[in-house]
Design a protein around this motif. Sequence first.
Motif, mmCIF file in Angstrom:
data_model
loop_
_atom_site.group_PDB
_atom_site.id
_atom_site.type_symbol
_atom_site.label_atom_id
_atom_site.label_comp_id
_atom_site.label_asym_id
_atom_site.label_seq_id
_atom_site.Cartn_x
_atom_site.Cartn_y
_atom_site.Cartn_z
ATOM 1 N N THR A 1 0.351 -29.199 -23.189
ATOM 2 C CA THR A 1 1.261 -30.077 -22.115
ATOM 3 C C THR A 1 0.475 -30.823 -21.092
ATOM 4 O O THR A 1 1.025 -30.969 -20.064
ATOM 5 N N THR A 2 -0.801 -31.184 -21.376
ATOM 6 C CA THR A 2 -1.774 -31.951 -20.467
ATOM 7 C C THR A 2 -1.167 -33.349 -20.755
ATOM 8 O O THR A 2 -0.774 -33.945 -19.662
ATOM 9 N N GLY A 3 -1.144 -34.032 -21.898
ATOM 10 C CA GLY A 3 -0.715 -35.272 -22.217
ATOM 11 C C GLY A 3 -1.283 -36.372 -22.317
ATOM 12 O O GLY A 3 -1.145 -37.565 -22.192
ATOM 13 N N PHE A 4 -2.643 -36.186 -22.057
ATOM 14 C CA PHE A 4 -3.728 -37.435 -22.291
ATOM 15 C C PHE A 4 -3.618 -37.930 -23.721
ATOM 16 O O PHE A 4 -3.546 -37.029 -24.550
ATOM 17 N N GLU A 5 -3.734 -39.086 -23.889
ATOM 18 C CA GLU A 5 -3.700 -39.711 -25.275
ATOM 19 C C GLU A 5 -5.120 -40.283 -25.429
ATOM 20 O O GLU A 5 -5.571 -40.993 -24.731
#
Length: 510
Positions: free
Chosen positions: A337-341
């Motif tokens: 759930t960090t969400g870095f792409e």
Amino acid sequence: MRMQVQPGPIMRLPLFLLIWGVAALSMLLPSIHALVRDNHDVSRAFFYSSILGVFVVAMIGLSLGARRPRYGSLGQLLSLLGTFSVLPVFLAVPFHDALQTTSFLNAYFDMVSAITTTGADLFPDFTRLDPSLHLWRAQVGWMGGLVMWIAASAILAPLSLGGFEVTARGEPGRAVKSSVQSDVVDPRRRLLQVTATLTPIYVGLTGVVWILLMMSDERALTALCHAMSVMATSGISPVGGMTGAQAGVAGEVVLFLFMFFALSRLTFSSDTVARGYSRLDKDPEFRIGLLIVVSIPALLFLRHWVASFEVDAPEDPVLALRALWGSLFTVMSFLTTTGFESADWEEARQWSGLGTPGIILMGLAVIGGGVATTAGGVKLLRVFALYLNGLREMERLVHPSSVSGVGAGHRRIQKDGAFIAWVFFMLFALSLAVITLALAYLGSGFEQSMVLAIAALSTTGPLIDVVGEEPIQLISLGAGAKAVLCAAMVVGRLETLAIIALITPDLWRN
């Protein structure tokens, strides 16, 4: 006979007041940062807010005097709710005063998003914000992650919440000797002990990530914000994520390695397992996380070969490796759930032939990371409990008279763990339905409402930007929709079982 050391007068203050005081003092960091950069308007906004916050906390503290709180862990849980819902009002004051081009509701929404480690980006044009404001957003998210790290052991575990309701021996210190049992039973003393133990670890790990990123040629501010974001799993970035970072693949590798701390608490502690089974390679959360991180990129990678087999297209090995790495990093990022792409995620999408694999990222975010970590989502341990129950039910279909035996690797799950996990899944699904319907009623489309609800409940704000064909513009939402999302982010951070515990009169009476 062992003497009991009583907490000082400051430590006897309500937990919410202490967190408020720490938040007020922390405003000095962006104030100094802005002062060094000769941005005196931003520096004054944070400095005056810090002084005002410290003054108000001091006055309230003096008025309370030596008054001791009536409630133990449940009162601390209420303070935790106030931290994620009420404290952002104060945190938004310097942000709104320094930015001056947005409403206070937008500033409050952004602070709720940060402190719940959701990281929903209300200002997609990152150049609009001053670097000190970017630092403040990342810092608030980092502090929110630290609060959850501490609260998981000191508050949620004794109440059997936050995933600990599934564990067999989830409460830290349950197996201590009777001579120190009173220290463990006292909620305030337990909170002080857990804080003193975990805070140096959290700060030290953040510092290591920061140094490694700067060694990878990353700018100091960007490296610090990304280090804070990866430890808190907030996904907040001052440069728009990995595509705007200078560290390249080396920086992504550093962040990838430290995301493992969000897969299982056993990466830094062994207080959530039965004695003798604290090996990381035997931990079900860590093993399921590794299985997901390896299998999904492999399937996306192989899908390209299956699709191009008939056309006999030429292949570039370097391009293939970039696509594989982009999938690997992005899957790990959204699972935690960090969400870095990843900067190579676009290449991975084209390689796999999936134009918008948003459903995969949404599923990863819903699964989430490990119990007692900064990750959101349903949690891997609950998924594992349901998996074991499914295996058992299939075994009973074949052998109705069989007797189940608990293996050594399954002793982390208590007897009714699957039932409790299933209850949580139903509550999560109900919350998702209610929030989706509320957002749809307030004017959002059904697909948009679903994405927003999942992003808020799983505390994975970057989902909003990467799931659909076009990013959802949060700033264009109405006041009602923003209020619903703020409530959803708080529920997603504390989880529905904790909210139910707070509104149960019998628990307060006991």
